[in-house]
Each structure stands twice: as structure tokens, then as C-alpha cells.
Design a protein around this motif. Structure first.
Motif, PDB file in Angstrom:
ATOM      1  N   ASN A 212       2.831   0.994   2.533  1.00 52.31           N
ATOM      2  CA  ASN A 212       2.679   1.871   3.692  1.00 52.31           C
ATOM      3  C   ASN A 212       1.834   3.092   3.350  1.00 52.31           C
ATOM      4  O   ASN A 212       1.014   3.541   4.164  1.00 52.31           O
ATOM      5  CB  ASN A 212       4.049   2.314   4.205  1.00 52.31           C
ATOM      6  N   ALA A 213       2.020   3.626   2.156  1.00 56.93           N
ATOM      7  CA  ALA A 213       1.240   4.785   1.733  1.00 56.93           C
ATOM      8  C   ALA A 213      -0.237   4.439   1.575  1.00 56.93           C
ATOM      9  O   ALA A 213      -1.118   5.220   1.945  1.00 56.93           O
ATOM     10  CB  ALA A 213       1.803   5.345   0.425  1.00 56.93           C
ATOM     11  N   MET A 214      -0.526   3.263   1.015  1.00 57.76           N
ATOM     12  CA  MET A 214      -1.928   2.858   0.880  1.00 57.76           C
ATOM     13  C   MET A 214      -2.568   2.627   2.243  1.00 57.76           C
ATOM     14  O   MET A 214      -3.740   2.979   2.456  1.00 57.76           O
ATOM     15  CB  MET A 214      -2.030   1.599   0.006  1.00 57.76           C
ATOM     16  N   GLU A 215      -1.833   2.059   3.181  1.00 60.31           N
ATOM     17  CA  GLU A 215      -2.367   1.868   4.527  1.00 60.31           C
ATOM     18  C   GLU A 215      -2.658   3.205   5.190  1.00 60.31           C
ATOM     19  O   GLU A 215      -3.715   3.394   5.806  1.00 60.31           O
ATOM     20  CB  GLU A 215      -1.385   1.059   5.374  1.00 60.31           C
ATOM     21  N   ASP A 216      -1.733   4.138   5.084  1.00 59.62           N
ATOM     22  CA  ASP A 216      -1.933   5.469   5.666  1.00 59.62           C
ATOM     23  C   ASP A 216      -3.101   6.178   4.997  1.00 59.62           C
ATOM     24  O   ASP A 216      -3.905   6.849   5.645  1.00 59.62           O
ATOM     25  CB  ASP A 216      -0.651   6.292   5.519  1.00 59.62           C
ATOM     26  N   PHE A 217      -3.209   6.021   3.679  1.00 61.02           N
ATOM     27  CA  PHE A 217      -4.309   6.618   2.920  1.00 61.02           C
ATOM     28  C   PHE A 217      -5.646   6.205   3.514  1.00 61.02           C
ATOM     29  O   PHE A 217      -6.538   7.046   3.746  1.00 61.02           O
ATOM     30  CB  PHE A 217      -4.204   6.161   1.463  1.00 61.02           C
ATOM     31  N   ALA A 218      -5.813   4.907   3.740  1.00 63.65           N
ATOM     32  CA  ALA A 218      -7.091   4.378   4.246  1.00 63.65           C
ATOM     33  C   ALA A 218      -7.311   4.704   5.713  1.00 63.65           C
ATOM     34  O   ALA A 218      -8.417   5.079   6.119  1.00 63.65           O
ATOM     35  CB  ALA A 218      -7.137   2.863   4.024  1.00 63.65           C
ATOM     36  N   GLU A 219      -6.250   4.603   6.528  1.00 57.71           N
ATOM     37  CA  GLU A 219      -6.396   4.796   7.965  1.00 57.71           C
ATOM     38  C   GLU A 219      -6.573   6.261   8.349  1.00 57.71           C
ATOM     39  O   GLU A 219      -7.276   6.581   9.315  1.00 57.71           O
ATOM     40  CB  GLU A 219      -5.171   4.218   8.685  1.00 57.71           C
ATOM     41  N   ASN A 220      -5.938   7.154   7.634  1.00 56.53           N
ATOM     42  CA  ASN A 220      -5.966   8.582   7.966  1.00 56.53           C
ATOM     43  C   ASN A 220      -6.688   9.405   6.909  1.00 56.53           C
ATOM     44  O   ASN A 220      -6.373  10.571   6.690  1.00 56.53           O
ATOM     45  CB  ASN A 220      -4.530   9.106   8.146  1.00 56.53           C
ATOM     46  N   TYR A 221      -7.680   8.779   6.276  1.00 54.44           N
ATOM     47  CA  TYR A 221      -8.373   9.459   5.180  1.00 54.44           C
ATOM     48  C   TYR A 221      -9.163  10.663   5.670  1.00 54.44           C
ATOM     49  O   TYR A 221      -9.910  10.589   6.651  1.00 54.44           O
ATOM     50  CB  TYR A 221      -9.325   8.494   4.469  1.00 54.44           C
TER      51      TYR A 221
END
Length: 337
Positions: A212-221
Motif C-alpha cells: 500500500n505504501a509503494m502504491e501511494d508513493f507512486a500515485e501521490n508522488y
């Protein structure tokens, strides 16, 4: 005759492993790796071998330097002492490829204060391999370094997530001095009651929080906003699963299978009080409620260092938790060859 010699060598290795397990209480598989590395001509172990048990301690160096300051050496030494039965793996961006036992030994010998620790390993940081099969690969392949004011920091933020996703274990920043082992397996840490921090965390491989953190990292970079891919990222993701605002005493908060640790666990001094580590004290704090101490080196724009004989808190911590590094500095010997 040659067959007898091989049998004798195997007997010596097995005997030494059994004795070391009894004396040092280290895991048999980790010690076998150490003896194989030190006494045989087998190829060097890669990170996937060393970290496959999921209990490693991971450090990163994402800048171009290989000549490391003493605080980093202290952080790694202290971890190697506290977690003597677990592999301590240091990934460096500028480290040359390791293709043989000789290469690995040469690398370790460049750091005299760490070379004697058999549970410390050095490996090159390979981003394409680390980010493969994660939401971060597309981000990494498309960032423009010229438009990234915090590129080194965000690169480190991404790497720690991908490595823990892949291998599991504990990640620590290199300005974190370990003082006692942590018993929690899956844990995150609170910098303050309202803010999590990614300077240290421990999770099993393929844990839902990491993905979830990696997804958020990429989506909300947002590479221009300091902390957006670090403490604020962890806070955003954690808030999806639990309430993180309340602590009673120094008790931790339990959130599913994750322990959310009280700020005293790793941040007994807030980032605004980082200078306390470089001050003299009439009586040193015990830090009984802490597993490690974040020295907040990012705040240290004055480039304060540990000075032998200064009677500061940081000197006391070096003496107690990374004595090899301290004694080498006190003798004015080289910490890098």
C-alpha cells in the motif's frame, strides 16, 4: 589423501559452528554462511541468500560516497552487536560489483571497524533489480533528476520500501544507534503522536502495508515536497488502517498485526532537540524505553561530530554501543582504507 583433507576440513567447520552457536547463541544457518565465507572457496552469498530468513537488518547509502562518516559506522556496528544473531546488510549505491569471495572481503576490509563482524555484509544497491515487480519501477524509470530537489532522499525512501517488501526484516536509517533488541516483528514508529516516521520499521516480506505504501508513493508522488514520500507517506497509509493519535503512557498502539510504537522507542529527543546529543550532561539519560536512538543527522547542518574526550552524550553512546569505532577514533586511526 585429498579426500581425508576434505573430510577433516568439513569436521573443523561443523565443530566450529556448533561451538559458536553454544557460545554466542547465533543461528546455525547464519553462522554456516559466515564459516563458508571465511574458510572455503565457495562463491559469495547474494542478498537473497543472506536475507532469505526475513530477519535481516537493512541499511542504505544512496549518495555517491563510499568513505563513510563515523556515525554511519557506529550505527552499523551497534546493530551488529545488538542483533548479533541476525544479518546486518548494508547496500551502497557506489559499491563495485561483488563477484567473488575476494571481492567481498576486499570491500569489508575498507572499513576496519566493521571487518571483524561476521554478521555484517556489503552489497551494491541495484535499483532496477530492487524495484522490479513493484509499483515503484515505473516511477524510477521516469523521474527527471534535474527536477528533483530531494532525489537522494526519495530514492532512499523508495528503496527501503522495495527491499522490505522483497526480503522482510528491519530497515534503519544510518543515523540510528541501536541500544537493545526489539521484540516486535511487524512494527512502525511514531515520531510524534500525530506523525509516523520511516527512519526505522520492521515488516514481514510481502506485507500489505508495504505494498500500500509503494502504491501511494507512486500515485501521490511529489518530489518537491519534503517528507511527502517519507514520514507523511507512512502517516497517510497507516491512517487507512487505524487511529494513530492517542497514546497512554509509553504503551504502544496495536493496529491489526502491526505494533505502532511510542515515540520514546526511537525518538526520545524530537528533531528540534537534536543538539542534546552533542551537549555535555551531568547525568546521562538511561533510554530504558528506547530500542535505538535517532540522532537526526539531517538537522546537523553545523556538521557536529563525536569528539573523543568531549564528555558529550554522543561520545557516551559511541563508547557504550559502538566501542570499536570509538576506540579507533580515539587512537586517531583510519576508519576507511
Amino acid at each position: 589423501m585429498l579426500k581425508i583433507q576434505k573430510i577433516l576440513l568439513l569436521y573443523i567447520v561443523i565443530t566450529a559452528v556448533v561451538l559458536d552457536i553454544a557460545i554466542n547463541k547465533q543461528s546455525g544457518i547464519q553462522l554456516m554462511y559466515s564459516y563458508m565465507r571465511n574458510y572455503t572457496g565457495l562463491d559469495p552469498l547474494g542478498p537473497e541468500d543472506v536475507l532469505r530468513s526475513g530477519n535481516g537488518i537493512i541499511f542504505l547509502e544512496t549518495s555517491n560516497r563510499t568513505e563513510l562518516p563515523s556515525l554511519i559506522l557506529c550505527a552499523i556496528e551497534s546493530a551488529a552487536r545488538v542483533y548479533h544473531d541476525r544479518p546486518i546488510v548494508f547496500f551502497l549505491k557506489e559499491l563495485s560489483e561483488i563477484n567473488s569471495v575476494k571481492d567481498e572481503r576486499i570491500t569489508r576490509r575498507r572499513y576496519p571497524t566493521l571487518s571483524a563482524f561476521r554478521n555484517i555484509y556489503f552489497f551494491p544497491l541495484k535499483p532496477e533489480e530492487i524495484f522490479k515487480d513493484t509499483p515503484l519501477l515505473h516511477w524510477y524509470q521516469n523521474i527527471n533528476p534535474k527536477q528533483e530537489p530531494y532525489l537522494v532522499n526519495n530514492y532512499a525512501n523508495g528503496c527501503r520500501l522495495a527491499l522490505i517488501w522483497k526480503y522482510g526484516g528491519i530497515y534503519m536509517d544510518t543515523d540510528m544507534i541501536s541500544i537493545q533488541p526489539i521484540a516486535h516483528f511487524n512494527f512502525l514508529t511514531a515520531q510524534s503522536p500525530e506523525l509516523s516516521n520511516n527512519a526505522v520499521f520492521g515488516l514481514s516480506s510481502h506485507h500489505y502495508f508495504t505494498w500500500n505504501a509503494m502504491e501511494d508513493f507512486a500515485e501521490n508522488y511529489n518530489g518537491s515536497l519534503w517528507g511527502n514520500q517519507g514520514p507523511h507517506l507512512f502517516t497517510r497509509v497507516l491512517e487507512k488502517f487505524c487511529n494513530i493519535s492517542n497514546y497512554e503512557g509509553v504503551e504502544d498502539v496495536i493496529c491489526g498485526d502491526i505494533s505502532y510504537l511510542h515515540p520514546q522507542s526511537y525518538y526520545p529527543f524530537s528533531f528540534g532537540s537534536w543538539r542534546k546529543y552533542y551537549e555535555t550532561w551531568d547525568e546521562f539519560p538511561s533510554f530504558n524505553d528506547s530500542y535505538a536512538l535517532h540522532i537526526w543527522n539531517k538537522m546537523n547542518e553545523e556538521h557536529n561530530t563525536m569528539v573523543p574526550g568531549s564528555k558529550t552524550l554522543i561520545e557516551h553512546l559511541y563508547q557504550k554501543h559502538c566501542p570499536t569505532t570509538y576506540e579507533t577514533l580515539a587512537r586517531n586511526e583510519n576508519i576507511y582504507i
